[in-house]
Write an enzyme that holds these catalytic residues in place. Sequence first.
Site, PDB file in Angstrom:
ATOM      1  N   GLY A  10       0.717  -1.125  -0.126  1.00 55.26           N
ATOM      2  CA  GLY A  10      -0.023   0.031   0.015  1.00 55.26           C
ATOM      3  C   GLY A  10       0.947   1.193   0.071  1.00 55.26           C
ATOM      4  N   ALA A  11       0.685   2.124   0.864  1.00 55.06           N
ATOM      5  CA  ALA A  11       1.287   3.431   0.860  1.00 55.06           C
ATOM      6  C   ALA A  11       2.795   3.186   1.270  1.00 55.06           C
ATOM      7  CB  ALA A  11       0.744   4.552   1.900  1.00 55.06           C
ATOM      8  N   VAL A  12       3.085   2.585   2.528  1.00 51.23           N
ATOM      9  CA  VAL A  12       4.531   2.658   2.801  1.00 51.23           C
ATOM     10  C   VAL A  12       5.058   1.311   2.133  1.00 51.23           C
ATOM     11  CG1 VAL A  12       5.788   1.704   4.962  1.00 51.23           C
ATOM     12  CG2 VAL A  12       3.903   3.238   5.152  1.00 51.23           C
ATOM     13  N   GLY A  13       4.190   0.247   2.074  1.00 48.08           N
ATOM     14  CA  GLY A  13       4.858  -0.886   1.251  1.00 48.08           C
ATOM     15  C   GLY A  13       5.031  -0.445  -0.263  1.00 48.08           C
ATOM     16  N   ASN A  98       2.613   0.537  12.822  1.00 45.46           N
ATOM     17  CA  ASN A  98       2.502   1.602  14.056  1.00 45.46           C
ATOM     18  C   ASN A  98       2.266   0.643  15.228  1.00 45.46           C
ATOM     19  OD1 ASN A  98       2.863   4.071  13.250  1.00 45.46           O
ATOM     20  ND2 ASN A  98       0.767   4.544  12.407  1.00 45.46           N
ATOM     21  N   ALA A 124       2.989   8.769   3.740  1.00 51.17           N
ATOM     22  CA  ALA A 124       2.740   8.349   1.996  1.00 51.17           C
ATOM     23  C   ALA A 124       0.940   8.217   2.076  1.00 51.17           C
ATOM     24  CB  ALA A 124       3.601   7.210   1.477  1.00 51.17           C
ATOM     25  N   LYS A 175       6.646   7.270  19.579  1.00 57.11           N
ATOM     26  CA  LYS A 175       5.756   7.425  18.345  1.00 57.11           C
ATOM     27  C   LYS A 175       4.052   7.123  18.956  1.00 57.11           C
ATOM     28  CE  LYS A 175       4.940   7.133  13.774  1.00 57.11           C
ATOM     29  NZ  LYS A 175       5.005   6.380  12.965  1.00 57.11           N
ATOM     30  N   ASN A 179       0.584   9.238  18.460  1.00 56.11           N
ATOM     31  CA  ASN A 179      -0.353   8.700  17.617  1.00 56.11           C
ATOM     32  C   ASN A 179      -1.572   8.528  18.736  1.00 56.11           C
ATOM     33  OD1 ASN A 179       0.833   8.144  15.316  1.00 56.11           O
ATOM     34  ND2 ASN A 179       1.539   6.349  15.518  1.00 56.11           N
ATOM     35  N   SER A 244      -3.871   9.375  10.205  1.00 58.73           N
ATOM     36  CA  SER A 244      -4.382   8.133   9.323  1.00 58.73           C
ATOM     37  C   SER A 244      -5.431   7.208  10.037  1.00 58.73           C
ATOM     38  CB  SER A 244      -3.340   6.921   9.334  1.00 58.73           C
ATOM     39  OG  SER A 244      -2.952   6.381  10.460  1.00 58.73           O
TER      40      SER A 244
END
Length: 290
Positions: A10-13, A98, A124, A175, A179, A244
């Site tokens: 997807g976005a990161v992958g 995450n 991303a 992190k 989040n 997100s």
Amino acid sequence: MTRIAVIGPGAVGGVVAAWLAQDPGLAVEVCARTPFDRLEVETPGGPLTASPRVLTAPDHASPVDWAIVTTKTYDAVVTGDWLARLVGLGARVAVLQNGVEHVERFTPYVEAARITPAVVDIPAERSAPGRVRQRRDGSILVPDGAAGEAFAALFAHTPIAVSTTADFRTAAWKKLALNCAGAVNALTLKPAGVARREPVAEIMRALVGECVAVGRAEGADLPSDLPEKVVEGYRAAPPDGINSLHADRAAGRPMELDARNGVIVRLGARHGIATPVNAMMVALLEAAAG
Ligand SMILES: NC(=O)c1ccc[n+]([C@@H]2O[C@H](COP(=O)([O-])OP(=O)(O)OC[C@H]3O[C@@H](n4cnc5c(N)ncnc54)[C@H](OP(=O)(O)O)[C@@H]3O)[C@@H](O)[C@H]2O)c1
């Protein structure tokens, strides 16, 4: 040739697979739910394309040197089906997700010693299968040691800054602190600027305060001013920035609520630490999504 499978492009992958595929010494394949012909990534430095082998069923997968997990945290079971085929003797698994449970989430499928957890900071978004906008070069943080160094070496030819740390636990909890406060945006469906309202900022501080207490009980080294720093960060961010969890709720998609807030409640209960504000957020967001 080092064989790499990216599970969940997807976005990161998509970003990670496209950059890794630029090295002719790496054989990159992607394990996708929705097929696509090629990856097209709009990077900060210009367009990047790659044509990795695209697998759409675990039955077609075979052992690799590295499996890189970039599915959402709630897709662990389906990711496990891929790992069962991809992970043979000597394979390593990097989890770019995450939360603070990178290893625990996948020990039902892979022994813990093979898993490299990663804090990923590559903003991303995906506009269509295989099409991604990478907003910043970004960074990935992994633990010190042979696996972390081997993982970082895979990215040596890319602009993504991959580094190792002696205190991964603290990095992951910091992190999480950022989040967990984002639940307020998901609940109100208001972007980052809502933190400028003082009563809202108070709720964010309370969410992060509980995260700090539980994180410390888990061994993370978290400063007392972290709740204030997190609020300052939200207030300094572009006021229309959408996290997100917020984006997923607004689009009617599943949310990584358990990995971002539920985990604080679950681990808090284990340590006898009260986490009423995170529990309330989880209850309300689950009810809103339900
Ligand atoms: N995006 C960011 O800016 C960002 C930044 C930092 C951290 N993260 C974290 O990185 C992780 C990945 O997030 P993301 O934004 O990249 O998510 P994403 O764009 O939704 O990508 C997840 C991918 O997993 C795929 N998938 C789902 N089930 C699958 C299956 N059974 N087999 C193979 N692939 C499957 C999805 O397929 P479909 O194409 O069919 O949907 C999708 O391509 C999350 O933990 C997120 O919190 C994201």
